[in-house]
Design a protein around this motif. Structure first.
Motif, PDB file in Angstrom:
ATOM      1  N   GLU A 243       0.828  -1.211   0.000  1.00  0.00           N
ATOM      2  CA  GLU A 243       0.000   0.000   0.000  1.00  0.00           C
ATOM      3  C   GLU A 243       0.862   1.261   0.000  1.00  0.00           C
ATOM      4  OE1 GLU A 243      -2.853  -0.040   3.115  1.00  0.00           O
ATOM      5  OE2 GLU A 243      -3.937  -1.779   2.339  1.00  0.00           O
ATOM      6  N   LEU A 244       1.855   1.309   0.861  1.00  0.00           N
ATOM      7  CA  LEU A 244       2.680   2.518   0.940  1.00  0.00           C
ATOM      8  C   LEU A 244       3.561   2.678  -0.285  1.00  0.00           C
ATOM      9  CD1 LEU A 244       3.742   2.791   4.690  1.00  0.00           C
ATOM     10  CD2 LEU A 244       1.785   3.768   3.507  1.00  0.00           C
ATOM     11  N   ALA A 245       3.972   1.582  -0.907  1.00  0.00           N
ATOM     12  CA  ALA A 245       4.791   1.700  -2.112  1.00  0.00           C
ATOM     13  C   ALA A 245       4.018   2.409  -3.215  1.00  0.00           C
ATOM     14  CB  ALA A 245       5.245   0.316  -2.577  1.00  0.00           C
ATOM     15  N   VAL A 246       2.749   2.053  -3.378  1.00  0.00           N
ATOM     16  CA  VAL A 246       1.928   2.707  -4.404  1.00  0.00           C
ATOM     17  C   VAL A 246       1.693   4.175  -4.042  1.00  0.00           C
ATOM     18  CG1 VAL A 246      -0.308   2.701  -5.567  1.00  0.00           C
ATOM     19  CG2 VAL A 246       0.850   0.541  -5.091  1.00  0.00           C
ATOM     20  N   ASP A 247       1.394   4.447  -2.767  1.00  0.00           N
ATOM     21  CA  ASP A 247       1.175   5.833  -2.342  1.00  0.00           C
ATOM     22  C   ASP A 247       2.431   6.686  -2.537  1.00  0.00           C
ATOM     23  OD1 ASP A 247      -1.457   5.409  -1.649  1.00  0.00           O
ATOM     24  OD2 ASP A 247      -1.013   4.923   0.437  1.00  0.00           O
ATOM     25  N   LEU A 248       3.583   6.151  -2.153  1.00  0.00           N
ATOM     26  CA  LEU A 248       4.829   6.896  -2.306  1.00  0.00           C
ATOM     27  C   LEU A 248       5.171   7.102  -3.782  1.00  0.00           C
ATOM     28  CD1 LEU A 248       6.967   5.201   0.494  1.00  0.00           C
ATOM     29  CD2 LEU A 248       6.117   7.545   0.490  1.00  0.00           C
ATOM     30  N   GLY A 249       4.912   6.092  -4.596  1.00  0.00           N
ATOM     31  CA  GLY A 249       5.160   6.247  -6.024  1.00  0.00           C
ATOM     32  C   GLY A 249       4.282   7.314  -6.644  1.00  0.00           C
TER      33      GLY A 249
END
Length: 290
Positions: free
Chosen positions: A60-66
């Motif tokens: 989840e955070l990888a997509v948000d950070l990207g």
């Protein structure tokens, strides 16, 4: 567009989580690895918590950070050209030689953001360790509660409620210590971020003010330049603005990788041989012919 973006982002997040969960569960619950893992040295405790919680955080955070990083890159591209044009050409004397330097404000913005990022990384380093430690303690606490639920009948028959309450209390004390350690690290990171934000608003005005005082630029151009500088610095300050999120994501990544490396290091047990045709096992004692 906003609705479509939300739908695509959530589909991507859960699809990635489902793929990674299937892969880790497939490697964990196979060939006897689930039995051999606890006795293997290393940082791989609570594999169930790592698969259930840390995999969710990682994806989840990888997509948000990207997504936020992409936005900052577009913002930088948009305002870098504006800041370059507003900078003009400034003569710089060096060793008795005068050099015409174009785009000096963009260079200053890059240097300002680089210095801020380096300082922020140094300040945030303890936050990564604190986040990783807290997530491990939270997993221990959840495991302790699950253990009571699974062994409720045994605990009730043996009247072991007081012992279990004491064990849960000790686990929760660890959660409290992890929370307080992370709070201290977050306070330092937020204090640095607030100071950096104030300085980034004042710094461009201080840089451009001498040109305005000399009558080279007007007040409107000075304010426009300051705003373009702030937007460029804001885009370059993505690491500083996402320190806490990156720390949490990094801690979960390390926990998932720790489990993956531990599973890769366990040799699978040989497959169980099926009984030969015409024979059957008699309670595990002898095999006799039908």
């Amino acid at each position: 567009v906003t609705v479509a973006h939300l739908w695509v982002k959530r589909r991507l997040q859960f699809g990635w989580r489902a793929w990674l969960t299937r892969r880790l569960v497939g490697e964990w619950v196979s060939a006897g690895r689930e039995q051999a893992l606890p006795s293997r040295p290393g940082d791989h405790d609570n594999p169930d918590g790592r698969i259930a919680e840390d995999v969710r955080i990682v994806t989840e955070l990888a997509v948000d950070l990207g997504h936020s990083l992409t936005y900052c890159l577009l913002l930088l591209v948009s305002f870098a050209s504006i800041l370059w044009q507003l900078s003009g050409v400034v003569p710089v004397a060096f060793g008795g030689v005068s050099l015409a330097v174009p785009g000096h404000l963009l260079v200053l913005a890059l240097a300002f953001a680089a210095a801020g990022t380096a300082a922020a990384v140094a300040v945030a380093r303890p936050l990564v360790r604190a986040a990783e430690r807290r997530q491990g303690l939270e997993a221990d606490f959840r495991f302790g509660l699950a253990r009571v639920r699974e062994n409720a009948s045994v605990i009730a028959r043996q009247r072991g409620e007081a012992v279990e309450r004491g064990r849960i209390s000790l686990l929760f004390d660890g959660v409290r210590r992890g929370w307080e350690r992370q709070t201290g690290a977050l306070v330092r990171v937020m204090a640095f971020g607030a100071s950096y934000s104030v300085l980034s608003a004042v710094f461009p005005i201080l840089v451009v003010a001498p040109r305005y005082a000399a009558g080279v630029i007007t007040l409107g151009v000075m304010m426009q330049t300051a705003q373009a500088f702030q937007q460029a610095v804001a885009a370059l300050s993505w690491p500083i603005d996402n320190l806490a999120t990156v720390a949490q994501w990094t801690a979960s990544v390390e926990r998932v990788l720790g489990l993956k490396e531990a599973l890769d290091g366990i040799a699978p047990l040989p497959p169980v041989k099926a009984p030969a045709p015409g024979f059957r096992s008699d309670g595990g004692n002898t095999a006799r012919k039908r």
